[in-house]
Write a protein that holds these residues in place. Sequence first.
Motif, PDB file in Angstrom:
ATOM      1  N   LYS A 209       0.821  -1.213   0.000  1.00 15.16           N
ATOM      2  CA  LYS A 209       0.000   0.000   0.000  1.00 15.16           C
ATOM      3  C   LYS A 209       0.856   1.265   0.000  1.00 15.16           C
ATOM      4  CE  LYS A 209      -3.802  -2.335   2.380  1.00 15.16           C
ATOM      5  NZ  LYS A 209      -4.699  -2.362   3.551  1.00 15.16           N
ATOM      6  N   ILE A 210       1.914   1.210  -0.788  1.00 15.81           N
ATOM      7  CA  ILE A 210       2.786   2.374  -0.939  1.00 15.81           C
ATOM      8  C   ILE A 210       2.330   3.167  -2.157  1.00 15.81           C
ATOM      9  CG2 ILE A 210       5.141   3.134  -1.469  1.00 15.81           C
ATOM     10  CD1 ILE A 210       6.174   0.801   0.147  1.00 15.81           C
ATOM     11  N   LYS A 211       2.093   4.434  -1.955  1.00 18.71           N
ATOM     12  CA  LYS A 211       1.591   5.302  -3.016  1.00 18.71           C
ATOM     13  C   LYS A 211       2.740   5.769  -3.910  1.00 18.71           C
ATOM     14  CE  LYS A 211      -0.750   9.732  -3.740  1.00 18.71           C
ATOM     15  NZ  LYS A 211      -1.287  10.946  -3.078  1.00 18.71           N
ATOM     16  N   VAL A 212       2.484   5.800  -5.214  1.00 14.36           N
ATOM     17  CA  VAL A 212       3.446   6.327  -6.182  1.00 14.36           C
ATOM     18  C   VAL A 212       2.942   7.679  -6.665  1.00 14.36           C
ATOM     19  CG1 VAL A 212       4.604   5.980  -8.388  1.00 14.36           C
ATOM     20  CG2 VAL A 212       4.127   4.019  -6.913  1.00 14.36           C
ATOM     21  N   ASP A 213       3.715   8.709  -6.423  1.00 12.63           N
ATOM     22  CA  ASP A 213       3.325  10.072  -6.786  1.00 12.63           C
ATOM     23  C   ASP A 213       4.234  10.557  -7.913  1.00 12.63           C
ATOM     24  OD1 ASP A 213       2.037  12.437  -6.780  1.00 12.63           O
ATOM     25  OD2 ASP A 213       2.738  13.120  -4.812  1.00 12.63           O
ATOM     26  N   LEU A 214       3.663  10.740  -9.106  1.00  9.42           N
ATOM     27  CA  LEU A 214       4.446  11.125 -10.281  1.00  9.42           C
ATOM     28  C   LEU A 214       4.254  12.601 -10.607  1.00  9.42           C
ATOM     29  CD1 LEU A 214       3.766   8.082 -12.663  1.00  9.42           C
ATOM     30  CD2 LEU A 214       5.700   8.429 -11.131  1.00  9.42           C
ATOM     31  N   HIS A 215       5.369  13.316 -10.694  1.00  7.87           N
ATOM     32  CA  HIS A 215       5.366  14.716 -11.134  1.00  7.87           C
ATOM     33  C   HIS A 215       6.419  14.845 -12.234  1.00  7.87           C
ATOM     34  CE1 HIS A 215       2.817  16.001  -7.760  1.00  7.87           C
ATOM     35  NE2 HIS A 215       3.536  15.174  -7.014  1.00  7.87           N
ATOM     36  N   ILE A 216       6.133  14.237 -13.369  1.00  8.99           N
ATOM     37  CA  ILE A 216       7.093  14.166 -14.466  1.00  8.99           C
ATOM     38  C   ILE A 216       6.658  15.083 -15.600  1.00  8.99           C
ATOM     39  CG2 ILE A 216       8.310  12.657 -16.073  1.00  8.99           C
ATOM     40  CD1 ILE A 216       8.861  12.064 -13.137  1.00  8.99           C
ATOM     41  N   GLN A 217       7.517  15.999 -15.969  1.00 10.87           N
ATOM     42  CA  GLN A 217       7.239  16.905 -17.080  1.00 10.87           C
ATOM     43  C   GLN A 217       7.439  16.176 -18.410  1.00 10.87           C
ATOM     44  OE1 GLN A 217       9.831  20.284 -16.641  1.00 10.87           O
ATOM     45  NE2 GLN A 217       9.247  20.643 -14.510  1.00 10.87           N
ATOM     46  N   PRO A 218       6.770  16.622 -19.459  1.00 10.78           N
ATOM     47  CA  PRO A 218       6.973  16.025 -20.790  1.00 10.78           C
ATOM     48  C   PRO A 218       8.318  16.463 -21.370  1.00 10.78           C
ATOM     49  CG  PRO A 218       5.450  17.869 -20.933  1.00 10.78           C
ATOM     50  CD  PRO A 218       5.725  17.669 -19.472  1.00 10.78           C
ATOM     51  N   ASP A 245       5.341   0.499   5.240  1.00  8.42           N
ATOM     52  CA  ASP A 245       4.108   0.236   4.497  1.00  8.42           C
ATOM     53  C   ASP A 245       3.173   1.437   4.625  1.00  8.42           C
ATOM     54  OD1 ASP A 245       5.233  -2.180   4.048  1.00  8.42           O
ATOM     55  OD2 ASP A 245       3.831  -3.352   5.266  1.00  8.42           O
ATOM     56  N   GLY A 246       2.483   1.739   3.515  1.00 13.38           N
ATOM     57  CA  GLY A 246       1.549   2.859   3.521  1.00 13.38           C
ATOM     58  C   GLY A 246       2.197   4.199   3.242  1.00 13.38           C
ATOM     59  N   GLY A 247       3.475   4.207   2.944  1.00 10.46           N
ATOM     60  CA  GLY A 247       4.172   5.462   2.671  1.00 10.46           C
ATOM     61  C   GLY A 247       4.008   5.913   1.229  1.00 10.46           C
ATOM     62  N   THR A 248       4.860   6.831   0.818  1.00 10.45           N
ATOM     63  CA  THR A 248       4.793   7.390  -0.537  1.00 10.45           C
ATOM     64  C   THR A 248       6.190   7.479  -1.126  1.00 10.45           C
ATOM     65  OG1 THR A 248       2.856   8.732   0.038  1.00 10.45           O
ATOM     66  CG2 THR A 248       4.082   9.369  -1.936  1.00 10.45           C
ATOM     67  N   ILE A 249       6.301   7.113  -2.392  1.00 12.45           N
ATOM     68  CA  ILE A 249       7.538   7.323  -3.148  1.00 12.45           C
ATOM     69  C   ILE A 249       7.202   8.272  -4.290  1.00 12.45           C
ATOM     70  CG2 ILE A 249       9.267   6.264  -4.643  1.00 12.45           C
ATOM     71  CD1 ILE A 249       9.192   3.812  -2.909  1.00 12.45           C
ATOM     72  N   THR A 250       7.934   9.365  -4.356  1.00 13.38           N
ATOM     73  CA  THR A 250       7.621  10.439  -5.292  1.00 13.38           C
ATOM     74  C   THR A 250       8.701  10.558  -6.364  1.00 13.38           C
ATOM     75  OG1 THR A 250       6.561  11.638  -3.468  1.00 13.38           O
ATOM     76  CG2 THR A 250       7.025  12.881  -5.480  1.00 13.38           C
ATOM     77  N   PHE A 251       8.247  10.705  -7.607  1.00 12.13           N
ATOM     78  CA  PHE A 251       9.144  10.939  -8.743  1.00 12.13           C
ATOM     79  C   PHE A 251       8.913  12.368  -9.230  1.00 12.13           C
ATOM     80  CE2 PHE A 251       8.518   6.448  -8.467  1.00 12.13           C
ATOM     81  CZ  PHE A 251       9.699   5.855  -8.891  1.00 12.13           C
ATOM     82  N   ILE A 252       9.970  13.171  -9.240  1.00 12.13           N
ATOM     83  CA  ILE A 252       9.850  14.576  -9.620  1.00 12.13           C
ATOM     84  C   ILE A 252      10.895  14.904 -10.686  1.00 12.13           C
ATOM     85  CG2 ILE A 252       9.892  16.966  -8.806  1.00 12.13           C
ATOM     86  CD1 ILE A 252       9.437  15.847  -5.963  1.00 12.13           C
ATOM     87  N   SER A 253      10.458  15.549 -11.761  1.00 15.25           N
ATOM     88  CA  SER A 253      11.407  16.006 -12.775  1.00 15.25           C
ATOM     89  C   SER A 253      11.474  17.526 -12.763  1.00 15.25           C
ATOM     90  CB  SER A 253      10.999  15.507 -14.166  1.00 15.25           C
ATOM     91  OG  SER A 253       9.829  16.156 -14.613  1.00 15.25           O
ATOM     92  N   GLU A 254      12.669  18.039 -12.988  1.00 16.52           N
ATOM     93  CA  GLU A 254      12.902  19.483 -13.073  1.00 16.52           C
ATOM     94  C   GLU A 254      13.819  19.741 -14.257  1.00 16.52           C
ATOM     95  OE1 GLU A 254      12.889  21.071  -8.542  1.00 16.52           O
ATOM     96  OE2 GLU A 254      14.533  19.713  -9.060  1.00 16.52           O
ATOM     97  N   GLU A 255      13.709  20.925 -14.815  1.00 16.96           N
ATOM     98  CA  GLU A 255      14.498  21.245 -16.000  1.00 16.96           C
ATOM     99  C   GLU A 255      14.963  22.689 -15.951  1.00 16.96           C
ATOM    100  OE1 GLU A 255      14.071  21.024 -20.906  1.00 16.96           O
ATOM    101  OE2 GLU A 255      12.290  20.915 -19.616  1.00 16.96           O
ATOM    102  N   ASP A 256      16.213  22.912 -16.361  1.00 15.37           N
ATOM    103  CA  ASP A 256      16.704  24.270 -16.553  1.00 15.37           C
ATOM    104  C   ASP A 256      17.515  24.296 -17.846  1.00 15.37           C
ATOM    105  OD1 ASP A 256      19.282  23.279 -15.981  1.00 15.37           O
ATOM    106  OD2 ASP A 256      19.066  23.726 -13.846  1.00 15.37           O
ATOM    107  N   SER A 257      18.246  25.368 -18.080  1.00 15.31           N
ATOM    108  CA  SER A 257      18.958  25.512 -19.350  1.00 15.31           C
ATOM    109  C   SER A 257      20.101  24.519 -19.512  1.00 15.31           C
ATOM    110  CB  SER A 257      19.515  26.935 -19.472  1.00 15.31           C
ATOM    111  OG  SER A 257      20.407  27.211 -18.387  1.00 15.31           O
TER     112      SER A 257
END
Length: 341
Positions: A209-218, A245-257
């Motif tokens: 019951k681990i949540k997957v949190d996606l914040h991925i830019q195109p 158990d029951g936690g969250t794993i987050t994927f985050i993308s960031e972009e610069d020049s």
Amino acid sequence: MRTSFSQYIRFQKRLLILYAAIMVFISIMLYVEPTMSIHFSNLLYIHAVALIFLMAYLTIDYYTIAKHHKELSSRWSNGMFIQDGIGAAKTYEQQLYLEMLQSVNDAHQQQLTSILQDKKESMEFMTTWFHDIKTPIAISRLILEQAKENPDNESILEEISRIERSVNQALYFTRTDHFARDYFISRTELDTIVKSVVKQFAKEFIRRKIKVDLHIQPVVVETDSKWIVYSLSEFVSNALKYSNDGGTITFISEEDSGEVRLSIKDEGIGIPQQDIRRVFQLGFTGTNGRVNRKSTGMGLYIAKKILDKVGHRVTISSKEKLYTIVTVHFRKGDDYYSIVK
């Protein structure tokens, strides 16, 4: 390292002592011999001329040796030394040393050839074994998935998945030394890479019951999709290993020049500050690994080694009992042929 003239003179002590002894003997004989009436000034003249000849000999010999030494140093720095010859010996002593060095070099080359051949054979055997063992693992998984009436099958499937990941880990480790033979850099959607990684652990995410949190830019990155998926899988596996158990794993993308960054954040037990700088070292398990006995110290090392080879930097930050963030940096504008190290 260059030999100075003063050092050279110190190495010529025996010659100088012999010269002094001969000149003293000649001087005494000329001075005391009654049939040879030689003036003291003439004796000094003989000494001066002999000294000039001696200094001329020593100077010429020094520059000859210095030139030879410079040539040897140049060959050594360029990696040529004995393999391409070190020139003809100038003295009998040099000839003896040359023969000794050549003998040592021949023995070393034979040992090195034998070691490399043994390593090649071992690598070929291990690679074949890894591929062979994956077949019964896949068959076992298929049989268990078809026999769903057994409630213990899910647990067995999880153990098979762990075995499969361990086999893949060992297989990728053996391949890293020959990385250039098996890579293909291409432009790939970062979102596709992340979803492929998440899919591998879907059952464990659901079961725990681990949540997957996606914040991925195109965004598109230049990488080898197979190797990057494996490296990211190691980071996710590590995040799951130390998450509740029951936690969250987050994927985050960031972009610069200059780059695209992909961060994987978990809400697990974190990493002690004294361990942060060593987590990518081979065999390092750290405080958490000793307490939980779940770490081999191989996964992060292999992932970091792969990322270095494809030109991606990886950083890690953590706070105990709160979080750990692993960030992969994809540089922009990397040349296709120079990205691999």
